[in-house]
Structures are given as structure tokens and as C-alpha cells.
Scaffold this motif. Structure first.
Motif, PDB file in Angstrom:
ATOM      1  N   ALA A 128      -2.692   7.709  10.222  1.00  0.00           N
ATOM      2  CA  ALA A 128      -3.772   6.872  10.741  1.00  0.00           C
ATOM      3  C   ALA A 128      -3.974   5.640   9.863  1.00  0.00           C
ATOM      4  CB  ALA A 128      -5.071   7.681  10.832  1.00  0.00           C
ATOM      5  N   THR A 129      -3.689   5.800   8.579  1.00  0.00           N
ATOM      6  CA  THR A 129      -3.830   4.675   7.655  1.00  0.00           C
ATOM      7  C   THR A 129      -2.741   3.641   7.883  1.00  0.00           C
ATOM      8  OG1 THR A 129      -4.791   6.190   6.025  1.00  0.00           O
ATOM      9  CG2 THR A 129      -4.010   4.057   5.216  1.00  0.00           C
ATOM     10  N   SER A 130      -1.495   4.090   8.006  1.00  0.00           N
ATOM     11  CA  SER A 130      -0.411   3.125   8.198  1.00  0.00           C
ATOM     12  C   SER A 130      -0.511   2.435   9.560  1.00  0.00           C
ATOM     13  CB  SER A 130       0.954   3.797   8.032  1.00  0.00           C
ATOM     14  OG  SER A 130       1.175   4.823   8.977  1.00  0.00           O
TER      15      SER A 130
ATOM     16  N   HIS B 112       5.168   9.601   2.741  1.00  0.00           N
ATOM     17  CA  HIS B 112       4.891   8.659   3.831  1.00  0.00           C
ATOM     18  C   HIS B 112       5.040   7.210   3.360  1.00  0.00           C
ATOM     19  CE1 HIS B 112       3.510   7.358   7.710  1.00  0.00           C
ATOM     20  NE2 HIS B 112       2.467   6.717   7.209  1.00  0.00           N
ATOM     21  N   GLY B 113       4.472   6.890   2.215  1.00  0.00           N
ATOM     22  CA  GLY B 113       4.576   5.526   1.712  1.00  0.00           C
ATOM     23  C   GLY B 113       6.003   5.144   1.387  1.00  0.00           C
ATOM     24  N   ILE B 114       6.711   6.032   0.724  1.00  0.00           N
ATOM     25  CA  ILE B 114       8.106   5.775   0.360  1.00  0.00           C
ATOM     26  C   ILE B 114       8.963   5.597   1.609  1.00  0.00           C
ATOM     27  CG2 ILE B 114      10.140   6.755  -0.762  1.00  0.00           C
ATOM     28  CD1 ILE B 114       8.146   8.297  -2.594  1.00  0.00           C
ATOM     29  N   ASN B 115       8.801   6.495   2.562  1.00  0.00           N
ATOM     30  CA  ASN B 115       9.604   6.437   3.778  1.00  0.00           C
ATOM     31  C   ASN B 115       9.317   5.189   4.601  1.00  0.00           C
ATOM     32  OD1 ASN B 115      10.907   8.833   3.234  1.00  0.00           O
ATOM     33  ND2 ASN B 115       9.590  10.084   4.534  1.00  0.00           N
ATOM     34  N   MET B 116       8.037   4.874   4.786  1.00  0.00           N
ATOM     35  CA  MET B 116       7.691   3.705   5.589  1.00  0.00           C
ATOM     36  C   MET B 116       8.127   2.416   4.905  1.00  0.00           C
ATOM     37  SD  MET B 116       6.476   4.531   8.515  1.00  0.00           S
ATOM     38  CE  MET B 116       5.829   2.923   8.992  1.00  0.00           C
TER      39      MET B 116
ATOM     40  N   HIS C 191       0.807  -1.224   0.000  1.00  0.00           N
ATOM     41  CA  HIS C 191       0.000   0.000   0.000  1.00  0.00           C
ATOM     42  C   HIS C 191       0.840   1.273   0.000  1.00  0.00           C
ATOM     43  CE1 HIS C 191      -2.729  -3.115   1.683  1.00  0.00           C
ATOM     44  NE2 HIS C 191      -3.654  -2.458   1.010  1.00  0.00           N
ATOM     45  N   LYS C 192       2.100   1.153  -0.372  1.00  0.00           N
ATOM     46  CA  LYS C 192       2.968   2.344  -0.329  1.00  0.00           C
ATOM     47  C   LYS C 192       2.487   3.437  -1.262  1.00  0.00           C
ATOM     48  CE  LYS C 192       6.557   0.712  -3.588  1.00  0.00           C
ATOM     49  NZ  LYS C 192       5.877  -0.548  -3.986  1.00  0.00           N
ATOM     50  N   ASP C 193       1.931   3.067  -2.403  1.00  0.00           N
ATOM     51  CA  ASP C 193       1.424   4.078  -3.330  1.00  0.00           C
ATOM     52  C   ASP C 193       0.207   4.793  -2.746  1.00  0.00           C
ATOM     53  OD1 ASP C 193       3.421   3.437  -5.114  1.00  0.00           O
ATOM     54  OD2 ASP C 193       2.160   2.127  -6.335  1.00  0.00           O
TER      55      ASP C 193
ATOM     56  N   GLU D 221      -0.028   8.689  -1.919  1.00  0.00           N
ATOM     57  CA  GLU D 221      -1.121   9.485  -2.496  1.00  0.00           C
ATOM     58  C   GLU D 221      -1.860  10.268  -1.415  1.00  0.00           C
ATOM     59  OE1 GLU D 221      -5.405   8.722  -4.767  1.00  0.00           O
ATOM     60  OE2 GLU D 221      -3.870   7.155  -4.766  1.00  0.00           O
ATOM     61  N   LEU D 222      -2.129   9.608  -0.289  1.00  0.00           N
ATOM     62  CA  LEU D 222      -2.795  10.303   0.816  1.00  0.00           C
ATOM     63  C   LEU D 222      -1.926  11.430   1.345  1.00  0.00           C
ATOM     64  CD1 LEU D 222      -4.223   7.241   2.799  1.00  0.00           C
ATOM     65  CD2 LEU D 222      -5.532   8.849   1.395  1.00  0.00           C
ATOM     66  N   ASP D 223      -0.637  11.180   1.441  1.00  0.00           N
ATOM     67  CA  ASP D 223       0.281  12.192   1.962  1.00  0.00           C
ATOM     68  C   ASP D 223       0.481  13.334   0.973  1.00  0.00           C
ATOM     69  OD1 ASP D 223       1.874  13.090   4.095  1.00  0.00           O
ATOM     70  OD2 ASP D 223       3.695  12.342   3.150  1.00  0.00           O
ATOM     71  N   ALA D 224       0.335  13.051  -0.304  1.00  0.00           N
ATOM     72  CA  ALA D 224       0.487  14.102  -1.317  1.00  0.00           C
ATOM     73  C   ALA D 224      -0.599  15.161  -1.171  1.00  0.00           C
ATOM     74  CB  ALA D 224       0.440  13.492  -2.716  1.00  0.00           C
ATOM     75  N   ALA D 225      -1.774  14.730  -0.675  1.00  0.00           N
ATOM     76  CA  ALA D 225      -2.891  15.665  -0.553  1.00  0.00           C
ATOM     77  C   ALA D 225      -2.708  16.640   0.602  1.00  0.00           C
ATOM     78  CB  ALA D 225      -4.199  14.895  -0.380  1.00  0.00           C
TER      79      ALA D 225
END
Length: 211
Positions: A196-198, A40-44, A24-26, A30-34
Motif C-alpha cells: 500500500a505504501t509503494s 519489498h524495497g530492494i525488489n522494487m 524510500h527503498k529502505d 523496513e515495513l516489509d521486515a515487520a
């Protein structure tokens, strides 16, 4: 006998969390881009990949060691706020686990309560600020309540996941009061919080691996 979680199951929890982050990194990005820095996805993903590599090479033998290695690796490899926050969560769990060789439901509830308190202190945030706490806090409360009621660990963790999912959804209409998203003011409303999603994935991984 109460449900117990051994070292193998804990390794499985971390690996499953890493898998969910990778899958779910993408979405997380995407959520963090907003409302954030779009990382967030890349870092996690980078951090959890490093965690899995570390645990496979060092093979910690106690719960506290797994949590300590996980926390330290996340602090050193994850950028932004996520590294310090997730790192603090796992390091607080390590401290509570102590010398235990295995954990039961009550232990897990104490560990996650310590993680919650650590994240709140480190991030200086509260429920309602549109952060990972909005999923983690209700999850911990649901887990504690189910364990106190004598529910099996699988049932208790299932309740925690549902509470995290509800908390995650509740962040959508919120106006952010902490972090990068707070700079947007009212424009942060209408977007699901990536943290909250991660953290919901963290609880889902626990339900899959520790039940």
C-alpha cells in the motif's frame, strides 16, 4: 480542451515512480521486515531501475508500449509477489491504452481501474485484506469521481493521492488476510502495509508528472 497526457509526461511518470522507490527503498524494506520477507524495497528498486534502463534504451512511442515494457520488465526482474502484481497492473493498462497517442483524465481513470481489477484478480485479494489494494482502490474511486465531476486532471490526481494516503494509513490496524503477512495473524496488526505504501508512491508520481 480536456487535460491530455502525452508520451513525454508518461515517461516522466515512470521515472518519478522509480525515483520515489529509490528514495524510500529502505522504508519499504523496513515495513516489509515487520510483516513480510524484508525485500519489498530492494525488489522494487531493482525492478524500477531496470524499467528506466529499458525505456531509455527502447524509447517506446505510445502509451501502450510504455506500459507493456514496464509490466514485462517488472515481471522478469522483481521477486516475490510484487513483480507479478505490479506487472499485471501495467500490462492491463497497456491493453486499455490500445493505439492511443495520448491520454486524457477519463482514459487515465479507465487505465487505473483496469490495473486495480488486474491486481485484485491476480492476488485474489479484496479491500480490507491489508494489501496494495487498500491504497489503490480508494485512489481509483477518487480519481473516477473527480473526473466525472469535471475536475481538472491536477485536482483529480491530487484527490487520488489523498485517498491513497488515507488507504495506506488504514492498513496499520488491519489484520492481514493475504500474502506473507497473513501468516502472522493478529501480530500483523499495528504495521503499515509495504505494498500500500509503494502504490501510494505510484499515485504521487502521477500527480507530479501528469498534472
Amino acid at each position: 480542451m480536456p487535460d491530455t497526457v502525452d508520451i513525454t509526461a508518461l515517461h516522466g511518470w515512470i521515472r518519478e515512480f522509480a525515483r520515489l522507490i529509490a528514495d524510500h527503498k529502505d522504508l519499504l524494506t523496513e515495513l516489509d521486515a515487520a510483516i513480510g520477507d524484508a525485500d519489498h524495497g530492494i525488489n522494487m528498486h531493482r525492478g524500477m531501475s531496470a524499467v528506466v534502463t529499458t525505456l531509455e534504451s527502447e524509447s517506446p512511442g505510445r502509451p501502450s508500449e510504455i506500459f507493456k515494457r514496464t509490466g514485462m520488465t517488472l515481471v522478469s526482474t522483481v521477486g516475490g509477489a510484487s513483480g507479478p502484481l505490479y506487472g499485471t497492473a501495467f500490462l492491463r493498462m497497456s491493453a486499455i491504452a490500445g493505439d492511443a497517442e495520448s491520454l486524457d483524465g477519463t482514459d487515465l481513470a479507465k487505465l487505473l481501474r483496469a490495473a486495480l481489477d488486474g491486481v485484485a484478480q491476480r492476488g485474489k485479494a479484496s479491500v480490507g485484506d491489508k494489501t496494495m489494494l487498500d491504497a489503490l482502490s480508494p485512489a481509483v474511486e477518487a480519481l473516477e469521481s473527480a473526473i466525472e465531476d469535471g475536475q481538472p486532471l491536477a485536482v483529480a490526481l491530487g484527490a487520488a493521492v489523498r485517498a491513497a494516503e488515507e488507504g495506506r494509513a488504514a492498513t496499520i490496524p488491519m489484520v492481514a488476510r493475504k500474502g506473507r503477512a497473513s501468516y502472522l495473524g493478529e501480530r500483523s496488526a499495528g504495521h503499515q502495509d509495504p505494498g500500500a505504501t509503494s502504490v501510494t508512491f505510484l499515485l504521487a508520481a502521477a500527480a507530479t508528472s501528469l498534472s
